[in-house]
Design an enzyme around this catalytic site. Structure first.
Site, short mmCIF file in Angstrom:
data_model
loop_
_atom_site.label_atom_id
_atom_site.label_comp_id
_atom_site.label_asym_id
_atom_site.label_seq_id
_atom_site.Cartn_x
_atom_site.Cartn_y
_atom_site.Cartn_z
N ASP A 234 46.80 33.68 -93.08
CA ASP A 234 47.17 35.06 -93.31
C ASP A 234 46.59 35.85 -92.14
O ASP A 234 45.69 35.39 -91.43
CB ASP A 234 46.66 35.57 -94.66
CG ASP A 234 47.43 36.83 -95.09
OD1 ASP A 234 48.10 37.45 -94.22
OD2 ASP A 234 47.38 37.21 -96.26
C1 BGC Z 1 49.60 39.92 -95.80
C2 BGC Z 1 50.67 38.86 -95.64
C3 BGC Z 1 51.60 39.26 -94.54
C4 BGC Z 1 50.81 39.44 -93.26
C5 BGC Z 1 51.65 39.83 -92.06
C6 BGC Z 1 48.93 40.29 -94.49
O1 BGC Z 1 48.19 41.44 -94.62
O2 BGC Z 1 48.64 39.50 -96.73
O3 BGC Z 1 51.35 38.67 -96.85
O4 BGC Z 1 52.62 38.31 -94.40
O5 BGC Z 1 49.88 40.48 -93.47
O6 BGC Z 1 52.10 41.13 -92.15
#
Ligand code: BGC
Length: 717
Positions: A234
């Protein structure tokens, strides 16, 4: 496509720097290409509700393009409420096609975490509380996405069930609960769906961050489930070069633009140069990435092109929105409304006129268009009905950590920095005072209007100030003083049609017994408002069923009663396998609306249940379902399994099969479903595997977790 030998050969030609370039972000949503060898950059985009807008490469600034408007898809809770595999497939196909159309290699979807608590801010991105339902739909979604030479990315693996302390909360959960509740949707999407991507979660599991958790990424995902794709972190979920390198992560992404300083960038390169890790370990990661690139035809020029905003896809999106609508109450058959009898319609509630696509955090969408409920009602009723709209309650958009910072920059970078205070545009006290003042004024106006209208439709619920990434709700109450407004409105107009738009359960206890009609809709995509109008006026027959229990109060929730929520540094999942209806049912706790519940404008009768055991404990279940009313419609037949004399603790019943069935008036269909042995297994922690407890099992044919219509028994050896 290249052979594995050719990929190995390609790796042997790469320099260390080129390899390093492939395992970390060099832009916010892309790695660096190795142009010399024809290896392109790997580009991803959020997310679960469509393809996100374009940001600058190294800041969270919206570029402001005019050509990155896309389809806004129903959120995953809406999709789950359809209980329709075909719609999950078509939603996946649209997502994959649009991701490819926008030049992406991986779409950061679907979100498939189990709803452990109704308060989790990201519940709307997930598929409810049941592992079987979530798994069945996730398989279709993933396969739909990947038809378009785009990788899906299952998120967030694993036990990512709250936004409070989301970056470091340490989840303590039994092996059995992981295997039976939190893993199965991921397992199905990997083993049956063949997902090419998995995203590690922000939180820790048993002391180690999920993005570099050996147990999750190596033992379970790779060794047990045979995952061959890419494990991506993530954004900002990596905390150690060593753990990331050794514990199964392939690609590090983050929210900051110091790309060379990422744990898997220069620090990793230097460590390898010092001989701290064998180059073979890095080559393994490169092989995972190249294997996916190869399968997506990124290396051979044979790749499918996508497209976006195709007219024909709007029909599919509308159908999903239609089938997601859940009719919760319809006394006196107030619904469907008869347009011919309504000359003046009063629509009350700010959600009627609010576009929801831009909110929610990383699930935000720059929608090509969004039909709000108010627009949908206007479109459907045409010129013969006068529609008066009143917001009814005052919703001051308070903004949150994701709000625009004022210089055109989205707050995502701040969202993973615990020291940054949420950007509230006003204090809670100021907000409350303003809300009270405005609401008093609005209430008087609304009640006056309501007296003379031919019909009143209320459209309230939550917004993405509440259903959002980065924060959980404090309670299940409707915000903006809606309870008072609904109570007063129902007093003046008991026939008010109450509709609620939300991505997670809300508390209706203040007025539920007074309301004759309650209809639930979700962040249902760009066609959502039209679908709602169709349902209210009988153009379609509601057929959505709840993918999650609506408890009466958040304090009834098993995570609170038996476990911990939100916990502190650690959160102990003391409720174990008793999540959602598994708890309410087994512990006989009354709910507002049970899992699987949903009404229709017609009546269905299910009968004649038979269950026959064949080899290897496979069970064939058959029954008849008839539409005995006078409208066409669809019902969801739900098959639960219950161990009659369990020797280990078990939920009193568990969903193991379901089928959505369409029937014309008077029509009957015979349905046959198969249960395999796993439907009768539990996870034996001592033996470390799933196991059958031989004995008698009840097979329950049901309309919801609380409405069993027929029972059969089988003996499992
Ligand atoms: C989120 C993810 C997301 C990623 C990219 C993170 O803050 O938890 O679900 O895909 O950001 O934007």
């Amino acid at each position: 496509m290249k052979t594995r030998e050719q990929l190995t050969d390609l790796i042997s030609q790469m320099t260390l720097q080129e390899k390093i370039d492939m395992v970390h972000g060099n832009e916010l949503f892309a790695t660096k290409a190795v142009e010399r060898l024809g290896i392109p950059a790997f580009r991803s985009s959020d997310g679960p509700r469509g393809v996100r807008k374009e940001f600058e490469k190294d800041t969270w600034k919206d570029i402001g393009l005019t050509f990155d408007y896309t389809s806004y898809l129903p959120c995953n809770t809406a999709l789950a409420a359809t209980w329709n595999r075909e719609l999950a497939r078509s939603t996946g196909q649209i997502l994959g096609k649009e991701a490819r159309g926008r030049g992406k290699d991986m779409i950061l979807a679907p979100g498939i975490n189990i709803m452990r608590t109704p308060l989790c801010g990201r519940s709307f991105e997930y598929m409810g509380e049941d592992p079987h339902l979530a798994g069945e739909l996730a398989v279709e979604l993933v396969q739909g996405i990947e038809e378009y030479d785009v990788s899906s990315c299952l998120k967030h693996f694993a036990a990512n069930n709250q936004e409070v302390r989301r970056l470091d909360v340490d989840v303590e959960v039994s092996e059995r609960a992981l295997r039976e509740i939190y893993f199965p949707a991921f397992e199905a999407a990997v083993t049956r769906g063949k997902a090419k991507g998995v995203m590690g979660a922000y939180n820790k599991l048993r002391g180690t961050h999920c993005c570099h958790n050996e147990y999750l990424l190596k033992q379970v995902l790779r060794d047990e489930w045979g995952f061959e794709g890419i494990v991506v972190s993530d954004w900002g979920g990596v905390h150690s070069t060593k753990e990331a390198m050794e514990n199964g992560l392939d690609m590090e992404m983050s929210v900051t633009n110091n790309f060379d300083e990422y744990y898997m960038a220069n620090p990793l390169k230097e460590a390898i140069e010092k001989g701290e890790y064998p180059i073979e370990l890095l080559d393994e990661k490169i092989m995972h990435i190249l294997t996916v690139m190869n399968e997506l035809h990124m290396l051979d020029g044979e790749r499918k092109s996508g497209s976006y905003n195709d007219i024909e896809d709007k029909q599919a999106l509308r159908r999903t929105a239609e089938e997601s609508i859940v009719l919760l109450k319809n006394e006196e058959s107030i619904l469907p409304l008869d347009a011919k009898k309504i000359k003046r319609l009063l629509v009350v509630g700010e959600n009627a006129n609010r576009r929801q696509a831009p909110g929610g955090g990383s699930a935000e969408i720059k929608a090509l268009y969004e039909i709000t409920p108010l627009l949908g009602l206007h479109m459907l009723l045409g010129g013969n009905t006068e529609i008066t709209y009143h917001p009814g309650y005052y919703n001051m958009d308070i903004g949150n950590i994701w709000a625009n910072t004022g210089d055109g920059e989205n707050g995502q970078a701040d969202s993973i920095d615990a020291s940054v205070e949420p950007k509230k545009k006003t204090t809670p006290e100021e907000k409350k005072a303003l809300e009270e003042k405005m609401n008093a004024k609005y209430l008087a106006e609304v009640l006056e209007e309501a007296k003379t209208a031919d019909a009143v439709i209320y459209v309230g619920g939550l917004t993405h100030d509440y259903d959002t990434e980065g924060q959980d709700r404090a309670d299940m109450k409707l915000p903006y003083g809606q309870d008072k407004l609904i109570c007063e409105l129902l007093h003046v107009r008991p026939d008010t049609v109450v509709t609620l738009l939300a991505g997670s359960p809300v508390d209706m206890s203040a007025w539920l017994d007074k309301a004759q009609t309650v209809c639930l809709h979700w962040y249902a995509g760009m066609e959502g408002g039209y679908a709602l109008a169709e349902a209210l006026f009988g153009r379609i027959n509601p057929s959505g069923h709840l993918p999650e229990t609506f408890p009466i109060h958040e304090s009834d929730c098993p995570a609170v009663v038996l476990g911990e929520y939100p916990g502190g540094d650690k959160v102990r999942y003391g409720e174990d396998i008793f999540v959602g209806y598994r708890y309410y049912d087994t512990y006989e706790v009354k709910t507002a609306f049970p899992f699987g519940y949903g009404l229709s404008y017609t009546d269905f009768v299910m009968s004649g249940l038979q269950a026959v055991v064949s080899e290897a404990n496979r069970v064939q279940v058959s029954f008849c379902i008839s539409n005995v009313g006078d409208r066409a419609g669809a019902d969801v037949a739900q098959i639960y399994v219950s161990d009659k004399f369990p020797k280990v603790k078990k939920a009193s019943k568990e969903l193991k099969a379901f089928e959505k069935v369409y029937l014309e008036p008077g029509e009957t269909k015979k349905i046959t479903l198969q249960l395999d042995e796993r439907a009768f297994m539990y996870y034996d922690e001592k033996k470390g595997c799933f196991r059958v407890e031989p004995g008698t099992y009840s097979i329950l044919l049901a309309k919801s977790a609380e409405e069993i219509v027929d029972v059969a028994e089988v003996v499992i050896a």
